[in-house]
Enzyme design. Structure first.
Site, PDB file in Angstrom:
ATOM      1  N   PHE A 177     -19.655   0.391  -2.650  1.00 21.54           N
ATOM      2  CA  PHE A 177     -20.948   0.355  -3.339  1.00 21.54           C
ATOM      3  C   PHE A 177     -22.112   0.497  -2.365  1.00 21.54           C
ATOM      4  O   PHE A 177     -23.081   1.208  -2.637  1.00 21.54           O
ATOM      5  CB  PHE A 177     -21.075  -0.950  -4.120  1.00 21.54           C
ATOM      6  N   PHE A 178     -22.026  -0.163  -1.212  1.00 26.90           N
ATOM      7  CA  PHE A 178     -23.134  -0.117  -0.259  1.00 26.90           C
ATOM      8  C   PHE A 178     -23.126   1.138   0.605  1.00 26.90           C
ATOM      9  O   PHE A 178     -24.043   1.355   1.385  1.00 26.90           O
ATOM     10  CB  PHE A 178     -23.133  -1.371   0.621  1.00 26.90           C
ATOM     11  N   SER A 179     -22.096   1.956   0.451  1.00 20.64           N
ATOM     12  CA  SER A 179     -22.091   3.225   1.168  1.00 20.64           C
ATOM     13  C   SER A 179     -22.392   4.410   0.264  1.00 20.64           C
ATOM     14  O   SER A 179     -22.942   5.414   0.713  1.00 20.64           O
ATOM     15  CB  SER A 179     -20.745   3.442   1.873  1.00 20.64           C
ATOM     16  N   GLY A 195     -23.128   3.829  -3.594  1.00 21.34           N
ATOM     17  CA  GLY A 195     -23.981   3.423  -4.711  1.00 21.34           C
ATOM     18  C   GLY A 195     -23.700   4.097  -6.036  1.00 21.34           C
ATOM     19  O   GLY A 195     -22.553   4.260  -6.448  1.00 21.34           O
ATOM     20  N   TYR A 253       0.853  -1.189   0.000  1.00 20.43           N
ATOM     21  CA  TYR A 253       0.000   0.000   0.000  1.00 20.43           C
ATOM     22  C   TYR A 253       0.889   1.239   0.000  1.00 20.43           C
ATOM     23  O   TYR A 253       1.546   1.560   0.977  1.00 20.43           O
ATOM     24  CB  TYR A 253      -0.923   0.027   1.215  1.00 20.43           C
TER      25      TYR A 253
END
Length: 344
Positions: free
Chosen positions: A214-216, A218, A60
């Protein structure tokens, strides 16, 4: 959910590692225009909130993420955390996939580098980030076993490993945790990898539990990804796949409203409720998102809720990564047998 969240701890593996039920994936902190001081403030907020499980890797940055965490742990915070880092990926290319090495000499060198950058005397959980399919996993594990004996690492983990690789590695030295992608829209690990971990008493650490954001966020996320954002290349975020997945997201949104929580909290609660041997590591660069994420520990799902989410998740479309990446070392391929290696 305005009250302070009390984050429980969970036992990961059978060797004694205890971590917060929800951890913090730190990768994105090296991919943000925000200042290092802002990221240190986020890390301090996480630790002070009871999140003790920090996850990083030498790739990272590369290296800058470990340096960041090393700075954040100064001043007495090292004793409050279980620190996980990884080695093995030497380069990443969306076109060509991953370059990976599990060479024993490299294992020792990589560990020494991580210890120096993190500014610590030992690493709590040291993962093989991706499996080197050119040498037997036993050779990599022997080097890791020596690092445990030397006190440089406490526990050994694997990331994205096949059931066979997990078994072979575990036979050399107990594996404490397997890190893998697991969320409402990534379920393939449930068929063989999760059962193998549970049979052997290995803890499970899901990364990307929010479907890479995605779920936070969209559709807003999908439409506003920066030109260099790797998620632009992920099939789930493209074309008809995205259209189908947005239908899924809307159904999760409606369910979250009924539960009185956010969509991301509902998605995280689903992962958390998979078992007490699971500690997901959602990543973020925003303190408000972090506070929202840890609120997931207060969301309780009924059997019916879980069934409903299972039904919704069954309609996900698209692969996890582009073909080149999936065909390199993200495909859980096995390593050569040790017997054939010794015969050379």
């Amino acid at each position: 959910m305005g009250e302070a969240v009390v984050i429980p701890t969970r036992k990961i593996g059978c060797q004694g590692l205890q971590v917060s039920a929800i951890g913090l994936g730190c990768m994105s902190m090296s991919q943000t225009p925000k200042s290092q001081q802002e990221m240190i403030e986020l890390l301090h907020t996480a630790i002070d909130s009871g999140v003790t499980f920090l996850d990083t890797s030498d790739i990272y940055g590369p290296h800058t993420n470990e340096l960041l965490i090393g700075q954040a742990l100064k001043g007495g915070r090292r004793e409050k955390v279980q620190l996980a880092t990884k080695f093995g990926i030497t380069s990443i290319s969306l076109a060509e996939g991953l370059a990976v090495t599990g060479d024993p000499t490299y294992v020792k060198e990589a560990c020494a580098g991580s210890l120096k950058r993190l500014g610590v005397e030992f690493i709590d959980l040291y993962y093989v980030h991706r499996i080197d399919t050119t040498i037997p996993i036993e050779l990599t594990m022997e080097a890791l076993k020596e690092l445990v004996e030397e006190g440089k690492i406490k526990y050994i983990g694997l990331s994205e490993a096949s059931p066979e690789t997990i078994r072979r590695a575990h036979a050399v030295h107990p594996i404490t945790a397997v890190q893998l992608e697991w969320s409402l829209w990534t379920r393939d690990v449930e068929e063989e990898v999760i059962p193998t971990c549970r049979e052997l008493g290995i803890g499970i650490v899901p990364y990307s539990p929010l479907g890479k954001g995605f779920f936070s966020s969209g559709l807003n996320l999908a439409e506003n990804l920066a030109l260099g954002d790797f998620r632009r290349n992920i099939p789930k975020f493209q074309g008809e796949n995205l259209e189908q997945n947005m239908v899924l997201l809307e159904r999760v949104n409606k369910m979250a409203k009924k539960k009185g929580c956010t969509t991301s909290q509902l998605a995280l609660a689903w992962v958390l409720q998979q078992g007490d041997d699971v500690s997901p590591i959602p990543g973020t660069t925003k303190i408000e998102n972090f506070k929202e994420n840890i609120g997931a520990v207060s969301v309780k799902l009924t059997h019916q809720d879980m069934d409903d989410l299972e039904t919704i998740a069954s309609s996900v479309k698209g692969e996890r990564y582009p073909d080149a990446v999936m065909k390199s070392n993200w495909n859980n391929a096995n390593t050569p047998p040790l017997s054939s290696w010794k015969a050379k």
